[in-house]
Design a protein around this motif. Structure first.
Motif, PDB file in Angstrom:
ATOM      1  N   ILE A 182       0.973  -0.954   0.165  1.00 48.74           N
ATOM      2  CA  ILE A 182      -0.034  -0.161  -0.098  1.00 48.74           C
ATOM      3  C   ILE A 182       0.903   1.369  -0.102  1.00 48.74           C
ATOM      4  O   ILE A 182       0.652   2.272  -0.772  1.00 48.74           O
ATOM      5  N   ALA A 183       1.985   1.204   0.803  1.00 47.43           N
ATOM      6  CA  ALA A 183       2.688   2.498   0.852  1.00 47.43           C
ATOM      7  C   ALA A 183       3.444   2.952  -0.588  1.00 47.43           C
ATOM      8  O   ALA A 183       3.709   3.976  -0.696  1.00 47.43           O
ATOM      9  N   PHE A 184       3.672   1.579  -1.305  1.00 49.62           N
ATOM     10  CA  PHE A 184       4.214   1.952  -2.433  1.00 49.62           C
ATOM     11  C   PHE A 184       3.283   2.697  -3.603  1.00 49.62           C
ATOM     12  O   PHE A 184       3.484   3.580  -4.259  1.00 49.62           O
ATOM     13  N   ARG A 185       2.042   2.137  -3.366  1.00 47.37           N
ATOM     14  CA  ARG A 185       0.950   2.832  -4.220  1.00 47.37           C
ATOM     15  C   ARG A 185       0.791   4.122  -3.766  1.00 47.37           C
ATOM     16  O   ARG A 185       0.510   5.142  -4.658  1.00 47.37           O
ATOM     17  N   ARG A 186       0.826   4.674  -2.486  1.00 46.83           N
ATOM     18  CA  ARG A 186       0.678   5.854  -2.046  1.00 46.83           C
ATOM     19  C   ARG A 186       1.829   7.094  -2.770  1.00 46.83           C
ATOM     20  O   ARG A 186       1.460   8.156  -2.880  1.00 46.83           O
TER      21      ARG A 186
ATOM     22  N   ASP B 238      12.134   5.246  -1.142  1.00 46.61           N
ATOM     23  CA  ASP B 238      11.494   6.494  -0.843  1.00 46.61           C
ATOM     24  C   ASP B 238      10.025   6.340  -0.154  1.00 46.61           C
ATOM     25  O   ASP B 238       9.249   7.090   0.117  1.00 46.61           O
ATOM     26  N   ILE B 239       9.734   4.996   0.273  1.00 47.97           N
ATOM     27  CA  ILE B 239       8.547   4.863   0.793  1.00 47.97           C
ATOM     28  C   ILE B 239       8.391   5.466   2.231  1.00 47.97           C
ATOM     29  O   ILE B 239       7.214   5.676   2.651  1.00 47.97           O
ATOM     30  N   GLY B 240       9.234   5.942   3.053  1.00 53.81           N
ATOM     31  CA  GLY B 240       9.243   6.396   4.046  1.00 53.81           C
ATOM     32  C   GLY B 240       8.838   8.202   4.108  1.00 53.81           C
ATOM     33  O   GLY B 240       8.844   8.774   5.159  1.00 53.81           O
ATOM     34  N   HIS B 241       8.857   8.478   2.738  1.00 51.28           N
ATOM     35  CA  HIS B 241       8.686  10.063   2.819  1.00 51.28           C
ATOM     36  C   HIS B 241       7.432  10.463   3.251  1.00 51.28           C
ATOM     37  O   HIS B 241       6.217   9.838   2.947  1.00 51.28           O
TER      38      HIS B 241
ATOM     39  N   ALA C  13      14.859   6.337   8.007  1.00 52.68           N
ATOM     40  CA  ALA C  13      14.492   5.412   9.279  1.00 52.68           C
ATOM     41  C   ALA C  13      13.067   5.101   9.077  1.00 52.68           C
ATOM     42  O   ALA C  13      12.744   4.119   9.470  1.00 52.68           O
ATOM     43  N   HIS C  14      12.267   5.925   8.442  1.00 61.26           N
ATOM     44  CA  HIS C  14      10.827   5.672   8.438  1.00 61.26           C
ATOM     45  C   HIS C  14      10.458   4.638   7.540  1.00 61.26           C
ATOM     46  O   HIS C  14       9.475   3.866   7.619  1.00 61.26           O
TER      47      HIS C  14
ATOM     48  N   ALA D 268       2.737  10.789   8.494  1.00 60.97           N
ATOM     49  CA  ALA D 268       3.840  10.445   7.412  1.00 60.97           C
ATOM     50  C   ALA D 268       3.291   9.533   6.596  1.00 60.97           C
ATOM     51  O   ALA D 268       3.713   9.643   5.245  1.00 60.97           O
ATOM     52  N   GLY D 269       2.435   8.792   6.440  1.00 58.56           N
ATOM     53  CA  GLY D 269       1.830   7.642   5.570  1.00 58.56           C
ATOM     54  C   GLY D 269       0.761   8.462   4.555  1.00 58.56           C
ATOM     55  O   GLY D 269       0.281   8.093   3.629  1.00 58.56           O
ATOM     56  N   MET D 270       0.441   9.803   4.994  1.00 61.15           N
ATOM     57  CA  MET D 270      -0.566  10.283   4.051  1.00 61.15           C
ATOM     58  C   MET D 270       0.049  10.738   2.591  1.00 61.15           C
ATOM     59  O   MET D 270       1.366  11.198   2.721  1.00 61.15           O
ATOM     60  N   THR D 271      -0.877  10.718   1.823  1.00 61.75           N
ATOM     61  CA  THR D 271      -0.499  11.406   0.392  1.00 61.75           C
ATOM     62  C   THR D 271      -0.663  12.874   0.455  1.00 61.75           C
ATOM     63  O   THR D 271      -1.283  13.400   1.470  1.00 61.75           O
TER      64      THR D 271
END
Ligand SMILES: Nc1nc2c(ncn2[C@H]2C[C@H](O)[C@@H](COP(=O)(O)OP(=O)(O)OP(=O)(O)O)O2)c(=O)[nH]1
Length: 387
Positions: free
Chosen positions: A43-47, A99-102, A127-128, A363-366
């Protein structure tokens, strides 16, 4: 080219925290292919498709976002890995995941979270990335995270080289699965880090010109660009400059990739490394640009910061985005009952875990989700005119 002895070997991976039921040899995919596929399905990749690279929530469909950036990094990474006989699947997986933690709004969002989290251990996008992949993504019924291989987590943790003083987020992951954080990582990880730089140096030029912020004449005075521009003009003397933008970017990516491959090949040969363990014990990076290219690349980056990343229009958007994230954070801290049900249900009672839980959510928000939650909780926010 066949795999070199210093490449990461899927048959000799250091494994996963939770051994995969059925083992790694079931089916046609090896451990690094599985890692890559776990990222693609996350999911984090799709975001990443709605997260800022340089331009916040761009209207123009041709501007890069974190997702398209990651795809370009993976393309460059695979090319380099293949030329050097490295493991392409691990390289690709690292490039896609880096870049998934951005957080939303790129570096502006990160600054706001870092400040908001100052008393709770701070915030760092690298780290995120590890935190997302080992804790927050949760597609498996019996454990948290994507249960990626040690080799994959090592490469992501050391995206910028050894980490002798890990922050809390990385230290937590390292405590669970020790990653030898003070040593250099595999060559695949070193390639992913420089493929990142080659990709954004070049696509940000493309996007900066498209947005009308970068000036072609000023850009062509930068030594790295000047050399490529001269070569491109010499090949197409009859065409106007604005027809040659794509050619300049292509030529420059090629020059940087070729320089990196040749220099790295020579360094690897001179070092005598014959295994991935020898790479980790080498005490220095073996993937890199020639001194001349490294110097030219630093000058290009300085130019990009001065004229694009920190241009007046970008600074104005960044200030609004920082404020938006800071207010959202404060709003959820003051009223955690406004969190979505799943996040409310897992809200820790004690600090600093409680604050970190809210930072994880934000942090998970688009970009667009953050703008929507701000409108709902606090009021609409007007971003300066975008692109
Ligand atoms: N608009 C804007 N973009 C920025 C700023 N700083 C960096 N960027 C963009 C330029 C590149 O496309 C990208 C580089 O940042 P990344 O976080 O992807 O790489 P960086 O090398 O900073 O860190 P990393 O290698 O991920 O640890 O972000 C900024 O202050 N404003």
């Amino acid at each position: 080219m066949s795999r070199a002895p210093y490449a990461a070997d899927p048959a000799r991976s250091r494994g996963r925290l939770h051994p995969d039921p059925g083992g790694e040899t079931r089916g046609p995919r090896d451990v690094f292919q599985r890692d890559r596929d776990r990222i693609v399905h996350a999911i984090a990749f799709r975001r990443l498709r709605h997260k800022t690279q340089v331009f916040v929530a761009p209207d123009g469909d041709h501007f890069r976002v974190r997702l398209t950036h990651s795809l370009e990094v993976a393309q460059i990474g695979r090319t380099i890995a293949r030329a050097l006989g490295l493991n392409e699947d691990l390289t690709e997986a690292l490039c896609l995941a880096h870049d998934i933690g951005h957080p939303p709004f790129g570096h502006a969002g990160e600054e706001a979270l870092r400040e908001a989290m100052a008393e709770a251990g701070g915030f760092d996008h690298n780290a995120h990335t590890l935190r997302v992949l080992t804790r927050l993504e949760s597609p498996y019924p019996r454990w948290r995270g994507l249960n990626l291989s040690w080799d994959m987590l090592e490469g992501l943790a050391k995206h910028n080289g050894p980490v002798p003083a890990p922050n809390w987020a990385l230290a937590e992951v390292d405590a669970e699965l020790p990653l030898a954080l003070d040593a250099w990582p595999s060559l695949e990880a070193q390639v992913a880090a420089l493929a990142d730089d080659i990709a954004y140096d070049n696509h940000d030029i493309d996007d900066g010109l498209r947005a009308g912020i970068l000036d072609l004449d000023a850009l062509c005075a930068v030594p790295l660009v000047a050399a490529r521009w001269e070569a491109v003009r010499a090949r197409h003397p009859d065409l106007p400059p604005d027809r040659l933008r794509g050619e300049l970017i292509r030529d420059q990516i090629g020059a940087m990739v070729n320089d990196l491959i040749e220099t790295s090949r020579a360094r690897i040969a001179a070092s005598g490394v014959d295994s991935v363990e020898a790479v980790r014990a080498a005490g220095q990076p073996l993937i890199g640009f020639s001194d001349a290219m490294a110097q030219d690349e630093r000058v290009l980056k300085r130019f990009m910061y001065a004229t694009l990343y920190h241009s007046p229009s970008q600074l104005a958007v960044a200030a609004v985005a920082r404020g938006l994230v800071a207010r959202l954070f404060a709003a959820y801290v003051a009223a955690p009952d406004r969190l979505p049900a799943a996040w409310r249900a897992t809200l820790p009672e004690t600090e600093p875990a409680r604050t970190r839980h809210i930072a994880d959510f934000i942090a998970g928000m688009t970009d667009r989700y953050a703008i929507g939650r701000h409108a709902e909780l606090i009021g609409p926010v007007a971003l300066p005119e975008g692109f």
